[in-house]
Design a protein around this motif. Structure first.
Motif, short mmCIF file in Angstrom:
data_model
loop_
_atom_site.label_atom_id
_atom_site.label_comp_id
_atom_site.label_asym_id
_atom_site.label_seq_id
_atom_site.Cartn_x
_atom_site.Cartn_y
_atom_site.Cartn_z
N LEU A 57 0.85 -1.19 0.00
CA LEU A 57 0.00 0.00 0.00
C LEU A 57 0.88 1.23 0.00
CD1 LEU A 57 -2.85 -0.99 2.50
CD2 LEU A 57 -2.77 -1.25 0.01
N LEU A 58 0.36 2.33 -0.51
CA LEU A 58 1.18 3.51 -0.78
C LEU A 58 0.88 4.66 0.17
CD1 LEU A 58 0.88 3.41 -4.68
CD2 LEU A 58 2.68 2.40 -3.23
N THR A 59 1.95 5.28 0.64
CA THR A 59 1.83 6.51 1.41
C THR A 59 1.99 7.69 0.46
OG1 THR A 59 4.20 6.75 1.92
CG2 THR A 59 2.88 5.35 3.40
N ALA A 60 1.53 8.83 0.90
CA ALA A 60 1.68 10.07 0.12
C ALA A 60 2.97 10.74 0.53
CB ALA A 60 0.49 10.98 0.34
N GLY A 61 4.08 10.14 0.10
CA GLY A 61 5.38 10.61 0.56
C GLY A 61 5.53 10.31 2.04
N SER A 62 5.90 11.30 2.81
CA SER A 62 6.09 11.10 4.25
C SER A 62 4.81 11.33 5.05
CB SER A 62 7.21 12.01 4.78
OG SER A 62 6.88 13.37 4.53
N GLY A 63 3.71 11.56 4.35
CA GLY A 63 2.40 11.65 4.99
C GLY A 63 1.57 10.44 4.59
N GLN A 64 0.61 10.10 5.43
CA GLN A 64 -0.21 8.93 5.11
C GLN A 64 -1.27 9.31 4.08
OE1 GLN A 64 -0.43 5.88 4.44
NE2 GLN A 64 -0.08 5.17 6.54
N SER A 65 -1.55 8.42 3.15
CA SER A 65 -2.62 8.66 2.19
C SER A 65 -3.95 8.23 2.81
CB SER A 65 -2.37 7.88 0.90
OG SER A 65 -2.53 6.49 1.11
N GLY A 66 -5.03 8.87 2.38
CA GLY A 66 -6.35 8.55 2.91
C GLY A 66 -6.75 7.10 2.70
N PRO A 67 -6.61 6.56 1.49
CA PRO A 67 -7.01 5.17 1.27
C PRO A 67 -6.21 4.17 2.11
CG PRO A 67 -6.94 6.33 -0.82
CD PRO A 67 -6.34 7.24 0.21
N THR A 68 -4.91 4.41 2.26
CA THR A 68 -4.10 3.50 3.07
C THR A 68 -4.49 3.61 4.54
OG1 THR A 68 -2.25 3.53 1.52
CG2 THR A 68 -1.74 2.92 3.79
N ALA A 69 -4.72 4.83 5.01
CA ALA A 69 -5.15 5.02 6.40
C ALA A 69 -6.47 4.31 6.65
CB ALA A 69 -5.28 6.52 6.71
N ALA A 70 -7.39 4.37 5.70
CA ALA A 70 -8.69 3.72 5.86
C ALA A 70 -8.53 2.20 5.90
CB ALA A 70 -9.63 4.14 4.73
N TYR A 71 -7.66 1.67 5.06
CA TYR A 71 -7.41 0.22 5.04
C TYR A 71 -6.83 -0.23 6.38
CZ TYR A 71 -5.96 -4.39 3.38
OH TYR A 71 -5.81 -5.75 3.22
N LEU A 72 -5.86 0.52 6.88
CA LEU A 72 -5.23 0.16 8.16
C LEU A 72 -6.23 0.26 9.31
CD1 LEU A 72 -1.76 1.89 7.69
CD2 LEU A 72 -2.31 -0.55 7.46
N ALA A 73 -7.11 1.25 9.25
CA ALA A 73 -8.13 1.40 10.30
C ALA A 73 -9.11 0.22 10.27
CB ALA A 73 -8.88 2.72 10.12
N ALA A 74 -9.37 -0.28 9.07
CA ALA A 74 -10.29 -1.42 8.93
C ALA A 74 -9.63 -2.75 9.29
CB ALA A 74 -10.83 -1.47 7.51
N HIS A 75 -8.29 -2.75 9.38
CA HIS A 75 -7.53 -3.96 9.71
C HIS A 75 -6.56 -3.63 10.84
CE1 HIS A 75 -8.86 -4.40 5.50
NE2 HIS A 75 -8.99 -5.68 5.82
N PRO A 76 -7.09 -3.35 12.03
CA PRO A 76 -6.25 -2.87 13.12
C PRO A 76 -5.20 -3.86 13.60
CG PRO A 76 -8.46 -3.35 13.91
CD PRO A 76 -8.50 -3.45 12.42
N SER A 77 -5.39 -5.14 13.32
CA SER A 77 -4.40 -6.14 13.77
C SER A 77 -3.40 -6.49 12.68
CB SER A 77 -5.12 -7.41 14.25
OG SER A 77 -5.85 -7.99 13.18
N ALA A 78 -3.42 -5.76 11.58
CA ALA A 78 -2.51 -6.06 10.47
C ALA A 78 -1.06 -5.89 10.89
CB ALA A 78 -2.82 -5.16 9.28
N LYS A 79 -0.20 -6.79 10.37
CA LYS A 79 1.25 -6.61 10.50
C LYS A 79 1.63 -5.53 9.51
CE LYS A 79 2.95 -11.15 11.50
NZ LYS A 79 3.56 -12.34 10.93
N ARG A 80 2.36 -4.51 10.00
CA ARG A 80 2.67 -3.37 9.15
C ARG A 80 4.18 -3.18 9.06
NH1 ARG A 80 -1.60 0.33 12.33
NH2 ARG A 80 -0.38 2.07 11.56
N TYR A 81 4.65 -3.11 7.83
CA TYR A 81 6.07 -2.85 7.57
C TYR A 81 6.17 -1.58 6.74
CZ TYR A 81 6.42 -7.82 8.78
OH TYR A 81 6.32 -9.03 9.41
N ALA A 82 7.00 -0.67 7.17
CA ALA A 82 7.26 0.57 6.42
C ALA A 82 8.60 0.43 5.72
CB ALA A 82 7.25 1.77 7.36
N ILE A 83 8.58 0.50 4.40
CA ILE A 83 9.79 0.33 3.62
C ILE A 83 10.28 1.70 3.16
CG2 ILE A 83 10.85 -0.89 1.69
CD1 ILE A 83 9.50 -2.69 3.87
#
Length: 197
Positions: A57-83
């Motif tokens: 999933l894509l961030t808006a540079g160093s800020g979070q994008s709305g669609p990614t934020a919504a996905y993460l909010a809908a999957h609160p237990s997701a394993k998250r890796y920032a590359i």
């Protein structure tokens, strides 16, 4: 000609399209976040996401994008890796893989998700097409895409990883012609990996 229907997977922008891809994959709960305004970190994330059964999933540079934020909010237990640095800044709660440059970040991802790869894919870290095309080949053969410069010497982090991978990898590819990655980089990598193919 093969009779397969073509389905458009699309959102109103690249960030929403990535979320639509996640939906096609069954909404994975392993998420690799990468900067959607530049390409290198997403290239490194692709084969790792495939290996982990995850999605990029894509961030808006160093800020979070709305669609990614919504996905993460809908999957609160997701394993998250920032590359990469921008994604790590966008999501400080994600496990970060941030190297000193795009090559070192690529190696950190490879070390974490492919400590003993069966294959290694190499491609230019300065343009995206060859790594994008080759990433699926690397992932299908249980290996990472490692980004390299177009010429000169291999970064020490890349050379070190290839030295470790040499004992387990039975296949290696450098994707792209000499205009993308010169013969000097190919020769250096081939020497370390013990192959000239």
């Amino acid at each position: 000609a093969l009779g397969h229907p073509v389905v458009r997977v699309a959102g109103p922008d690249r960030f929403a399209t990535a979320v639509q891809v996640a939906a096609m994959l069954g909404n994975p709960t392993t998420v690799f976040e990468a900067d959607g305004t530049n390409f290198p970190d997403a290239l490194s994330a692709g084969s790792a996401a495939a290996a982990a059964g995850g999605v990029v999933l894509l961030t808006a540079g160093s800020g979070q994008s709305g669609p990614t934020a919504a996905y993460l909010a809908a999957h609160p237990s997701a394993k998250r890796y920032a590359i990469g640095g921008p994604a790590a800044h966008a999501d400080p709660l994600a496990k970060a893989f941030v190297g000193s440059d795009r090559f070192a970040t690529s190696v950190l991802v490879a070390q974490a998700f492919f400590p003993t790869p069966a294959a290694v894919g190499l491609a230019s870290g300065l343009t995206f097409p060859d790594a994008l095309s080759g990433g699926s080949v690397a992932a299908m053969n249980h290996g990472p895409i490692v980004l390299v410069p177009s010429s000169g010497t291999l970064p020490s982090s890349v050379a070190s990883y290839l030295g470790t991978a040499q004992s387990s990898a039975t296949s290696a590819w450098l994707f792209g012609g000499t205009s993308s990655v010169g013969a000097d980089i190919f020769s250096a990598a081939a020497t370390i990996l013990g192959t000239a193919n």
